[in-house]
Design an enzyme around this catalytic site. Structure first.
Site, PDB file in Angstrom:
ATOM      1  N   LYS A 113       0.825  -1.216   0.000  1.00  0.00           N
ATOM      2  CA  LYS A 113       0.000   0.000   0.000  1.00  0.00           C
ATOM      3  C   LYS A 113       0.854   1.259   0.000  1.00  0.00           C
ATOM      4  O   LYS A 113       0.472   2.273  -0.574  1.00  0.00           O
ATOM      5  CB  LYS A 113      -0.980  -0.006   1.176  1.00  0.00           C
ATOM      6  CG  LYS A 113      -2.073  -1.031   0.998  1.00  0.00           C
ATOM      7  CD  LYS A 113      -3.349  -0.687   1.732  1.00  0.00           C
ATOM      8  CE  LYS A 113      -4.443  -1.681   1.380  1.00  0.00           C
ATOM      9  NZ  LYS A 113      -5.449  -1.833   2.435  1.00  0.00           N
ATOM     10  N   LYS A 196      -7.418 -14.205  -9.477  1.00  0.00           N
ATOM     11  CA  LYS A 196      -8.522 -14.154  -8.531  1.00  0.00           C
ATOM     12  C   LYS A 196      -9.518 -13.057  -8.928  1.00  0.00           C
ATOM     13  O   LYS A 196      -9.103 -11.987  -9.379  1.00  0.00           O
ATOM     14  CB  LYS A 196      -7.908 -13.866  -7.157  1.00  0.00           C
ATOM     15  CG  LYS A 196      -8.853 -13.925  -5.999  1.00  0.00           C
ATOM     16  CD  LYS A 196      -8.115 -13.618  -4.694  1.00  0.00           C
ATOM     17  CE  LYS A 196      -9.065 -12.934  -3.738  1.00  0.00           C
ATOM     18  NZ  LYS A 196      -8.447 -12.228  -2.649  1.00  0.00           N
ATOM     19  N   LYS A 199     -12.424  -7.014  -6.680  1.00  0.00           N
ATOM     20  CA  LYS A 199     -13.307  -5.859  -6.872  1.00  0.00           C
ATOM     21  C   LYS A 199     -12.543  -4.678  -7.458  1.00  0.00           C
ATOM     22  O   LYS A 199     -13.141  -3.770  -8.010  1.00  0.00           O
ATOM     23  CB  LYS A 199     -14.013  -5.488  -5.575  1.00  0.00           C
ATOM     24  CG  LYS A 199     -13.108  -5.064  -4.443  1.00  0.00           C
ATOM     25  CD  LYS A 199     -13.916  -4.702  -3.196  1.00  0.00           C
ATOM     26  CE  LYS A 199     -13.008  -4.561  -1.984  1.00  0.00           C
ATOM     27  NZ  LYS A 199     -13.743  -4.377  -0.741  1.00  0.00           N
TER      28      LYS A 199
END
Ligand code: TRP
Length: 342
Positions: A113, A196, A199
């Protein structure tokens, strides 16, 4: 014997996918029968990235409504919003003094991140795993259903609990991970079926969202990527698209791979796609309908969340009393006076 305590949470950052439903939310609802479950909308965690307040508020309520729509039953489980229980942030502070910088430096999610959000590497992003440890340890949690990506955070929660207990006595339960999202629930991207389903991927066609309309679901499955082999078999290496559809069909129908192969053995891809879409539509239709009902009745949702917060508060205050006592912090009679003995 009392039931083992389970705690899990998800961040209110946008919609969830079919993969999240099959891999996490559906598992949660199944655990309600034989566990003492606590499910939390972790809104404080979501503040580590900038949020628009008006949109954020709606997303928090959306996620709570989605939990309920997926089958979290407020008569069986505690369902609440993290920021309604101040002890999460409070315990996170206390636990941060039992967490070493070196441990946080090693967190792979932070490193990822820090790279992808380089413009806003705030201290909350860094101490995020401590807040997660507080969520879990606050309730004497025995088991934590999490995805593979959260295992390292859970390991840290365990280390912090063990360290605290070693210094101050057995205050915390050391939680066990329960890694979810395995087996048939390992849902892949419809356009790139070796990845995978996520979203955050750009393409709408790649992911089925829990709240997608039946038309949208059908369209996405019709456009799902398969291969040119023209057979329906369980050959992940050569037919990842076909195997993904088989896995989705059987997850939606609670069927085995043998049953799926027998069912589709003489069919072509078109039928596999349409029948998988139909199975998913049948699975998600009641969820979407219940979600819409809950979101059009703010009073009902507020009532449920208020009750959940009160249940969580009561449990959390009991733990805060033990933690503060163990640390030598004088108890505030105005806060703890009414709670009874230790
Ligand atoms: N970090 C988790 C995630 O991003 C969310 C989370 C916060 C959580 N607190 C938790 C999960 C406690 C399980 C238990 O998925």
């Amino acid at each position: 014997m009392s039931k083992p305590i389970v705690f899990s949470g998800a961040q209110p950052t946008g919609q969830l996918t079919l993969g999240n439903y099959l891999g996490a939310l559906r598992q949660w609802t199944r655990m309600q029968e034989d566990h003492d479950c606590i499910f939390c909308v972790v809104d404080l965690h979501a503040l580590t990235v900038r949020q628009d307040p008006a949109i954020f508020r709606e997303r928090i309520l959306d996620l709570a409504a989605l939990y309920l729509a997926c089958g979290i039953d407020p008569d069986k489980s505690v369902i609440f919003i993290q920021s309604h229980v101040p002890a999460h942030a409070e315990l996170a502070w206390l636990l941060s003094t039992f967490t070493m910088m070196g441990e946080l430096d090693r967190m792979t999610q932070f490193k990822d991140k820090a790279r992808s959000h380089a413009h806003n590497v705030n201290a909350g992003l860094y101490t995020y795993p401590v807040l997660m440890a507080a969520d879990i340890l606050l309730y004497g949690t025995h088991r934590v259903p999490v995805g593979e990506d959260q295992k390292q955070h859970l390991e840290l929660s365990r280390d912090v609990a063990v360290r605290f207990n070693g210094l101050h006595g057995p205050v915390f339960v050391v939680p066990e991970p329960l890694v979810t999202g395995g087996g048939a629930a390992r849902i892949k991207d419809l356009q790139e079926p070796t990845k995978k389903m996520s979203k955050s991927v750009e393409s709408d066609l790649a992911k089925v969202m829990i709240l997608d309309t039946p038309d949208a679901i059908l369209k996405k499955f019709k456009k799902a990527v398969t291969d040119g082999l023209g057979v329906i078999s369980d050959d992940e290496a050569n037919q990842p698209g076909v195997v993904n559809l088989l896995n989705i069909w059987r997850a939606a129908r609670n069927a085995s791979m043998e049953e799926a192969l027998a069912h589709f053995s003489h069919n072509m891809y078109g039928k596999l796609k349409v029948e998988t879409a139909e199975a998913v539509i049948a699975l998600l239709d009641p969820v979407r309908n219940r979600f819409n009902e809950l979101r059009s009745d703010p009073a009902e949702l507020e009532g449920i969340l208020n009750r959940g917060a009160n249940q969580a508060l009561e449990r959390a205050e009991g733990m805060m009393k033990r933690v503060m006592t163990a640390l030598g912090l004088p108890l505030h009679a105005g806060r703890f006076g009414g709670l009874g003995g230790k």
